[in-house]
Design a protein around this motif. Sequence first.
Motif, short mmCIF file in Angstrom:
data_model
loop_
_atom_site.label_atom_id
_atom_site.label_comp_id
_atom_site.label_asym_id
_atom_site.label_seq_id
_atom_site.Cartn_x
_atom_site.Cartn_y
_atom_site.Cartn_z
N MET A 1 0.91 -1.30 0.00
CA MET A 1 0.06 0.08 0.07
C MET A 1 0.72 1.29 -0.09
N ILE A 2 1.88 1.09 0.93
CA ILE A 2 2.68 2.51 1.00
C ILE A 2 3.51 2.91 -0.22
N THR A 3 3.90 1.72 -0.95
CA THR A 3 4.74 1.80 -2.17
C THR A 3 3.90 1.75 -3.45
N SER A 4 2.50 2.04 -3.30
CA SER A 4 1.71 2.11 -4.60
C SER A 4 1.93 3.18 -5.29
N LYS A 5 1.54 3.05 -6.66
CA LYS A 5 1.73 4.44 -7.41
C LYS A 5 0.75 5.58 -6.91
N ALA A 6 -0.13 5.13 -6.00
CA ALA A 6 -1.21 6.32 -5.65
C ALA A 6 -0.19 7.47 -4.54
N MET A 7 0.66 6.47 -3.83
CA MET A 7 1.32 7.24 -2.84
C MET A 7 2.75 7.63 -3.60
N TRP A 8 3.34 7.04 -4.19
CA TRP A 8 4.58 7.09 -4.90
C TRP A 8 4.50 8.50 -5.77
N LEU A 9 3.71 8.64 -6.60
CA LEU A 9 3.54 9.79 -7.59
C LEU A 9 3.09 10.89 -7.10
N SER A 10 2.18 10.83 -5.89
CA SER A 10 1.86 12.11 -5.31
C SER A 10 2.71 12.68 -4.49
N THR A 11 3.63 11.89 -3.78
CA THR A 11 4.66 12.12 -3.12
C THR A 11 5.94 12.75 -3.90
N GLY A 12 5.94 12.09 -5.08
CA GLY A 12 6.99 12.75 -6.04
C GLY A 12 6.67 14.19 -6.41
N GLU A 13 5.35 14.64 -6.20
CA GLU A 13 5.01 15.99 -6.87
C GLU A 13 5.01 16.81 -5.93
N LEU A 14 5.80 16.56 -4.78
CA LEU A 14 5.62 17.62 -3.66
C LEU A 14 5.96 19.04 -3.96
N ALA A 15 6.70 19.25 -4.70
CA ALA A 15 7.22 20.80 -4.97
C ALA A 15 5.98 21.47 -5.55
N GLY A 16 5.06 20.67 -6.48
CA GLY A 16 3.93 21.35 -7.16
C GLY A 16 2.94 21.33 -6.16
N ASN A 17 2.74 20.50 -4.95
CA ASN A 17 1.79 20.61 -4.03
C ASN A 17 2.27 21.86 -2.96
N LEU A 18 3.35 22.07 -2.86
CA LEU A 18 3.64 22.96 -1.88
C LEU A 18 2.81 24.47 -2.52
N ARG A 19 2.93 24.64 -3.81
CA ARG A 19 1.92 25.72 -4.24
C ARG A 19 0.62 26.17 -3.74
N GLY A 20 -0.20 25.24 -3.59
CA GLY A 20 -1.25 24.94 -2.95
C GLY A 20 -2.36 25.66 -3.73
N GLY A 21 -3.60 25.77 -3.43
CA GLY A 21 -4.68 26.59 -4.30
C GLY A 21 -4.73 25.93 -5.42
N ALA A 22 -5.35 26.65 -6.53
CA ALA A 22 -5.77 26.36 -7.62
C ALA A 22 -4.55 26.03 -8.78
N ASP A 23 -3.22 26.57 -8.24
CA ASP A 23 -2.00 26.46 -9.11
C ASP A 23 -1.11 25.16 -8.40
N GLY A 24 -1.57 24.56 -7.43
CA GLY A 24 -0.75 23.54 -6.64
C GLY A 24 -1.29 22.17 -7.45
N ILE A 25 -0.26 21.25 -7.14
CA ILE A 25 -0.58 19.83 -7.80
C ILE A 25 -1.04 19.06 -6.52
#
Length: 321
Positions: free
Chosen positions: A86-110
Amino acid sequence: MEYAYPAALRAAAVTGIADHLADGPKTTEELARITGAEAQKLYRTLRLLATRGVFREVEQGRFELTGTAEYLRTDVPLSVRAAVMMITSKAMWLSTGELAGNLRGGADGISFESLFGKTIWEHWCRDLPPEEEFHTGMMSMTEPEIQDPVRSYDFPEGATVVDVGGGYGGVLIPVLRGNPTLRGILYDQEHVLAKHRLTELGADDRWETVPGDFFDKCPEGDVYLLKYITHNWDDARAVRILRNCRKAMKPGGRVLLFDMVIPPGNSPHPGKLMDVIVMAIYPGRERTEEDFRRLLADAGLRLTRIINTTSYLSTIEAVAA
């Protein structure tokens, strides 16, 4: 480059290497024939895992289980294979890999939703292989990490314990097993409860399943158990869940949160790592003691104590304010 380790761990879990070594050491050529892997690539993968104590190379190209690798087997108590999957599934892996985009938050964030076109909860509702299914993985995580928190808490005799958002019963099972006077209610959505494992307890006169939505209401009880529930949600929704527990709680009742409590300072702590993973996939977060104190107060509860255990989970106890 540390991301290579969980990738190797997942590869070993997928190919069932630990199960294939249960009867003794084997060469990578033997394991390759059993699993359909390429012998040289398998060797390089196991060689990396052996540097972390997961498997041991006893002679050139020949590996055996270690105490750690035993828990990757599917047929042992407290197996963590499903948790690794579960922890190493694509759902976890890919979303954590996009952390830089996630930091932007709001409509512009990933966010998880922008990556997968659905919320994390909608994703886990899909038909997935059993070993990658969310609640199977959570059960696998819960079994080893909840043992000490449950043993170290003095539950009141004859109480009704409600496992809120309890999945398949990973917390409620050891609680009832260790406290024969308690009654238990497993509270979750109907499609989750359809796969519960409370029958492992035997007699069914001490437990029941109740379907529902914890954002709407909770069943009446004396003790409310919430493991990794509030960390999934932002403060407003976490308060809503806790307030529903408070409303349903019998006089003298209490709420127990099984969560990581982030300490101050720069020292490493599992909660700081988990917090970044949570940020990538959920709207929630890990919290400090003061965060929990405020959260509980907003729900009409008062934090009475935090019990530290040998697990990285703490038991956070609260009563009606």
